[in-house]
Design a protein around this motif. Structure first.
Motif, short mmCIF file in Angstrom:
data_model
loop_
_atom_site.label_atom_id
_atom_site.label_comp_id
_atom_site.label_asym_id
_atom_site.label_seq_id
_atom_site.Cartn_x
_atom_site.Cartn_y
_atom_site.Cartn_z
N TYR A 97 -2.50 18.93 -17.20
CA TYR A 97 -1.79 18.62 -15.96
C TYR A 97 -2.45 19.22 -14.74
O TYR A 97 -2.28 18.73 -13.60
CB TYR A 97 -0.33 19.08 -16.05
CG TYR A 97 -0.12 20.55 -15.80
CD1 TYR A 97 0.19 21.03 -14.54
CD2 TYR A 97 -0.23 21.48 -16.84
CE1 TYR A 97 0.39 22.40 -14.30
CE2 TYR A 97 -0.03 22.82 -16.62
CZ TYR A 97 0.28 23.29 -15.35
OH TYR A 97 0.46 24.63 -15.12
N GLU A 101 -2.00 18.35 -10.65
CA GLU A 101 -0.98 19.11 -9.94
C GLU A 101 -1.34 20.59 -9.97
O GLU A 101 -1.86 21.09 -10.98
CB GLU A 101 0.39 18.89 -10.61
CG GLU A 101 1.55 19.48 -9.82
CD GLU A 101 2.79 19.70 -10.68
OE1 GLU A 101 3.83 19.16 -10.33
OE2 GLU A 101 2.69 20.43 -11.69
N LEU A 135 -0.84 13.43 -22.52
CA LEU A 135 -0.60 14.70 -21.81
C LEU A 135 -0.66 15.82 -22.84
O LEU A 135 0.30 16.08 -23.56
CB LEU A 135 0.75 14.67 -21.09
CG LEU A 135 1.03 15.90 -20.21
CD1 LEU A 135 -0.06 16.10 -19.16
CD2 LEU A 135 2.40 15.79 -19.54
N ALA A 138 1.07 20.38 -20.70
CA ALA A 138 2.12 20.07 -19.72
C ALA A 138 2.51 21.32 -18.95
O ALA A 138 2.30 22.45 -19.41
CB ALA A 138 3.34 19.51 -20.45
N VAL A 167 7.03 17.43 -15.33
CA VAL A 167 6.46 16.49 -16.30
C VAL A 167 6.89 15.07 -15.97
O VAL A 167 6.08 14.13 -15.98
CB VAL A 167 6.87 16.87 -17.74
CG1 VAL A 167 6.46 15.78 -18.71
CG2 VAL A 167 6.23 18.19 -18.14
N LEU A 170 4.99 13.88 -12.87
CA LEU A 170 3.59 13.60 -13.16
C LEU A 170 3.43 12.29 -13.92
O LEU A 170 2.58 11.45 -13.60
CB LEU A 170 2.98 14.76 -13.94
CG LEU A 170 1.55 14.56 -14.47
CD1 LEU A 170 0.59 14.25 -13.32
CD2 LEU A 170 1.08 15.80 -15.24
N TRP A 171 4.27 12.10 -14.93
CA TRP A 171 4.13 10.88 -15.73
C TRP A 171 4.48 9.64 -14.92
O TRP A 171 3.88 8.56 -15.14
CB TRP A 171 5.00 10.96 -16.99
CG TRP A 171 4.17 11.29 -18.20
CD1 TRP A 171 4.30 12.38 -19.01
CD2 TRP A 171 3.09 10.53 -18.72
NE1 TRP A 171 3.36 12.35 -20.01
CE2 TRP A 171 2.60 11.22 -19.86
CE3 TRP A 171 2.47 9.35 -18.35
CZ2 TRP A 171 1.53 10.75 -20.62
CZ3 TRP A 171 1.38 8.88 -19.09
CH2 TRP A 171 0.94 9.57 -20.21
#
Length: 468
Positions: A97, A101, A135, A138, A167, A170-171
């Motif tokens: 991740y 981010e 991912l 995470a 999470v 982000l997804w």
């Protein structure tokens, strides 16, 4: 075939394309790329700790030069062409991740993080390879180990809604970006989750899957089971267009495993035992009539011809079992420094020459959970194991018990984390050309192919599916 027909979808117990033809995904995982791992590229401990130490030596500009070049060299059109030449049709792309981010600016997506991912998805597409977006690390860490970039051995994702919210955010960004890409096979939402309570993962998966569906209603979801993708009791009725993925590492194929057939950690491992574990790990999929996809499997190679011959037999036996059940698979892993990869760095490469002695020390100290044993430090570890057994006989921590728990804390944290300083110091004094040469050691043209492994995979892709 049109782009629209390339999209895959679950139809009963198989994946199909837009023409209705069955597609069995058979490929490799690209470990060590956008989610680095210690045994894959030879550093100690976790990716973030290693990067922090190297940054301290190189400074911001040269740090970025090295890692950007490494990411670019690690997978190019040459790699995609090679995989396609073997008859493979899929590459699973593990993601950390932190490319997308920053912990200092949560929920703010880093657009530049997608540049490498775009490049490799498109490269794979040019060579007829689907990609699965995975991912692997995470926010907060979804499991206990190095491969989720977890420095503390506690999966905090399950304890803090803040991490869960990140999470989801982000997804949604990833799903929105690739919603229209026909060569993306689907979204593997969490690699090897390990919710100690088993109570949070089910509701969180439901929330996460709904959020991804909102951003991308078309692509298939790939959901790993709990306890490192081996348990599926948190799922009720299967979701539409969803594959429930198991991981299927053979006990005799671990770095400490063998012989095969033979006994490892008190368990007799032979073809029947492999089949039994596969059936156990795929009970949910077979009961619900959903596709079987083994998201990770594959033995570790030792360099000893006799032992490695047994490892190849493990691989053949597992592939026979998968074929008999029409299961797709993704071998772990494609490229590394020599432990497991389909291709690996040349022993004479600049990277191997620079870090070879360090990697030998890392092995002697048993600092990699996956890539080494405690043989060189058993005089330290065994007394602690004995102490733990005597003082805490009823202690049986999730997920793998007292001995594995103790080894993780000693070897992967206590012994490994100080080594990041030594690893980073080996970058000191290198000029830009030398840094580039280290990164380029991972380029396909500079690597060595593990031909026996390639032969097994190519032969299997040429062979028709066996009947049940």
């Amino acid at each position: 075939m049109t782009d629209d027909q390339r999209f895959l979808r679950v139809a009963g117990d198989r994946l199909t394309d837009g023409t209705g033809a069955a597609v069995r995904l058979r490929g490799v995982g690209l470990g060590g790329w956008m989610n680095m791992e210690n045994f894959i590229t030879g550093y100690p401990a976790t990716e973030t700790l290693m990067r922090r130490a190297v940054l301290g030596v190189l400074g911001e500009e040269r740090y970025r030069r090295f890692f950007d070049r490494l990411l670019t060299a690690f997978f190019t059109d040459a790699d995609a062409a090679y995989l396609a030449s073997l008859g493979l049709n899929c590459v699973r792309l593990p993601l950390n991740y932190r490319h997308f981010e920053d912990d200092r600016a949560p929920f703010k997506i880093i657009e530049s993080g997608f540049a490498q991912l775009d490049r490799v998805i498109d490269s794979c597409a040019r060579h007829g390879l689907y990609t699965v977006l995975d991912l692997h690390a995470a926010p907060g860490a979804q499991n206990h180990h190095w491969h989720s970039d977890n420095p503390v051995h506690v999966p905090l994702l399950w304890e803090h809604p803040h991490f869960q919210d990140r999470v989801v955010n982000l997804w949604q960004a990833i799903a929105d970006r690739y919603a229209g890409h026909p060569w993306v096979a689907g979204h593997n939402l969490l690699n090897e989750p390990a919710d100690p309570t088993g109570e949070i993962i089910g509701p969180f998966y439901a929330r996460l899957a709904d959020a991804v569906r909102e951003a991308d209603p078309r692509h298939t979801l790939f959901l790993d089971g709990n306890t490192y993708s081996t348990r599926f009791d948190m799922f009720g009725e299967p979701r539409e267009n969803t594959v429930y993925t198991c991981h299927d590492y053979a006990l005799a194929g671990f770095v400490y495993g063998g012989p095969y057939p033979g006994r490892t950690e008190g368990v007799w491992v032979d073809r029947d035992q492999l089949a039994e574990k596969f059936l156990e790990r795929t009970a949910y999929q077979r009961r619900t009539g959903t596709p079987i996809w083994v998201g990770e499997f594959g033995p570790v190679y030792t360099g000893d011809p006799e032992r490695d011959a047994q490892r190849y037999q493990i691989l053949r036996d597992q592939l026979d079992i998968y074929d008999a059940h029409g299961a797709g698979w993704s071998l772990w892993t494609y490229k590394d420094v020599g432990l497991q990869g389909l291709v690996h760095t040349d022993p004479g490469s600049p990277y191997a020459r620079r870090f070879g002695a360090f990697q030998a020390k890392k092995t002697r100290l048993g600092a990699d959970h996956w890539g080494s044993t405690d043989a060189g430090v058993r005089h330290l570890t065994e007394p602690v194991h004995a102490f733990m057994t005597e003082e805490y006989p009823d202690f049986d921590p999730y997920p793998f018990g007292r001995r594995k728990f103790t080894e993780d804390l000693m070897r992967h944290i206590l012994f490994a984390q100080p080594l990041t300083v030594e690893y980073a110091d080996l970058f000191r004094g290198l000029d830009d050309g030398e840094l580039d040469a280290l990164a380029d050691s991972f380029a396909f043209g500079s690597c060595v192919r593990r031909e026996p492994l390639a032969d097994v995979l190519a032969e299997r892709c040429r062979t028709a599916e066996r009947p049940l």
